[in-house]
Design an enzyme around this catalytic site. Structure first.
Site: not given
Ligand code: AMP
Length: 461
Positions: A2, A29, A105-106, A241, A247, A288, A350-351, A387, A437
């Site tokens: 959030c 959010g 938030n949390g 975190c 991300y 991202s 990707d991140d 998480c 964390c």
């Molecule tokens: P996935 O298809 O589940 O592997 O999603 C990976 C993608 O989701 C990556 O492009 C990340 O940028 C994004 N992502 C990773 N963690 C989160 C998160 N907690 N909430 C929203 N997007 C996320």
């Protein structure tokens, strides 16, 4: 996750500034948004609704929220359903007939236990969120002073909480004893008041200058010309975190003195150091993956190009709670550019890879559009554990890296190679002491995890 925001200012339109602050925090959010304002007569007015900030608030609604002091919240649910009754800020009823509003938030990990305790004591709860539990505890234990009450209930709260409260004469900010979720505050121009927010990008929009983070285990009270600080628990280890840097946070935010964009760029540089590759083009997964892709391109000398075009008007795919929405979301959001991809060896950055749904689709999209080779690089380590503190990263059974080796993931994604940033390099890139964390990457958690969850290893101070 959030976003929380609060402002107290001299002759300021606090409701409108909160609206802009929440706009800046929208990435944290997208399910609901709310603003509570204290007017000149000491009456609190609020409005909340489902949807994005501009969908919830119209000019007319903001006109009906006059006052110099306000807080706001944007929500995406980790505990509690996605429903209007769980939208925040939440009313904290105080026995002396006054009221305060709370934004959280949390994620608390002992919600069920606290809920049972409250219900046994005859407290009836309306919402399904952990934040309501905090409000109910404040009501129950109120001792005439909200800050003292907060310090008294704090030992009961296990998990992550960055709180912002609106009271009759001030804003209160509070961060959990490990500082898991971010919270910072700044001063308005001409010493005209203070702003507090999850991220500094929300201060920027009000013209406030960042003063500092709220420390772990600290409560701050903000009045127009004064900040007071109370450390209620200064003994625990710092455990911000790390995923905020990976991300979640906006790249223009500054957390613990580090610009998030610069840290992500460094992730990319170190990613090349650890997983070099011979390729024709570096392509980010927008948005991202962009800073890390820029870092990777700079250090490798491989040109950076846009091979995937993002529809800006579609929100974060992952943030839609259902898997079906996630599946549709990828294609809605990203369109490939065959002109950039055809016949080329591509480094796709990707991140993070969480479930692997997005990544597998992206690799296929790139192949279908002519990419000759696809070398997937991820600017964080494998996500192997859930998480518990407020990020919706899925359960262990859904996390691809918790269940498969890197080579198996590479095959599942159909990539020519796959490389993740190591934990050491990730920490090195922050240029901060390695006190974070890292639960989602190594399964070690700084605070309690939910009871009965045998997957979590807790490291205690
Ligand atoms: P996935 O298809 O589940 O592997 O999603 C990976 C993608 O989701 C990556 O492009 C990340 O940028 C994004 N992502 C990773 N963690 C989160 C998160 N907690 N909430 C929203 N997007 C996320």
């Amino acid at each position: 996750m959030c976003g929380v925001f609060g402002i107290i200012g001299k002759d300021c339109e606090a409701g409108k500034l909160t609206y802009f602050g929440l706009y800046a925090l929208q990435h944290r959010g997208q399910e609901s948004a709310g603003i509570a304002v204290l007017d000149e007569k000491g009456i609190i007015h609020y409005h909340k609704g489902m949807g994005l900030v501009p969908q919830v608030f119209t000019e007319n609604i903001l006109q009906g929220l006059p006052g110099n002091t306000a807080i706001g919240h944007v929500r995406y649910s980790t505990t509690g359903a996605s429903q209007i009754k769980n939208a925040q800020p939440i009313n904290v009823r105080l026995p002396d007939d006054s009221t305060a509003m709370l934004a959280h938030n949390g994620n608390l990990v002992n919600t069920a236990e606290l809920r049972a305790e409250l219900e046994e004591n005859g407290v009836s709860l309306q919402m399904s969120s952990d934040s309501e539990i905090i409000a109910a505890l404040l009501t129950k234990h109120y001792n005439g002073d909200l800050v003292r009450t907060l310090t008294e209930i704090a030992p009961k709260l296990k998990g992550a909480f960055s709180l912002v409260l609106l009271t009759k004469n001030k804003i209160i900010g509070m961060r959990d004893p490990h500082g898991i979720r971010p919270l910072c505050f700044g001063r308005l121009a001409n010493n005209n008041g203070y702003v507090i927010a999850s991220e500094s990008c929300a201060l920027d929009i009000t013209g406030a200058t960042l003063e500092r983070e709220v420390h772990k285990g600290e409560i701050v009270t903000l009045e127009i010309d004064e900040v007071k600080s109370f450390i209620y628990d200064g003994m625990k280890t710092d455990a911000l975190c790390i995923f905020e840097f990976v991300y979640f946070a906006r790249p223009d935010s500054i957390i613990n003195g580090r610009n998030v964009y610069k840290v992500r760029e460094k992730f990319g540089e170190l990613l090349f150091r650890e997983h070099p590759v011979d390729a024709d083009v570096v392509i980010p997964v927008p948005d991202s993956g962009m800073p890390a892709a820029i870092g990777f391109a700079k250090s490798s000398g491989i040109p950076y190009e846009a091979g995937l075009i993002k529809n800006r008007y579609v929100g974060r795919t992952f943030i839609n709670p259902s898997q079906i929405m996630r599946e549709i979301g990828v294609r809605l959001k990203l369109n490939p550019l065959p002109e950039v991809l055809a016949g080329r060896k591509v480094v796709l950055i990707d991140d993070s890879i969480v479930r692997g749904t997005t990544s597998a689709k992206l690799v296929k999209l790139l192949r279908d559009n002519g990419a000759k080779e696809i070398h997937f690089r991820v600017s964080c380590p494998p996500s192997v554990s859930p998480c518990y503190y407020g990020i919706d990263t899925a359960t262990k059974s859904q996390l691809i890296a918790a269940n498969y080796s890197v080579e198996e993931i590479r095959r599942k994604l159909d990539a020519d190679s796959l490389g993740y940033l190591s934990q050491d390099a990730m920490l090195e890139a922050t240029k901060l002491p390695p006190k974070f964390c890292l639960g989602c990457f190594n399964g070690c958690y700084p605070a309690d995890v939910p009871q009965g969850d045998e997957l979590g290893l807790i490291y205690k101070d």
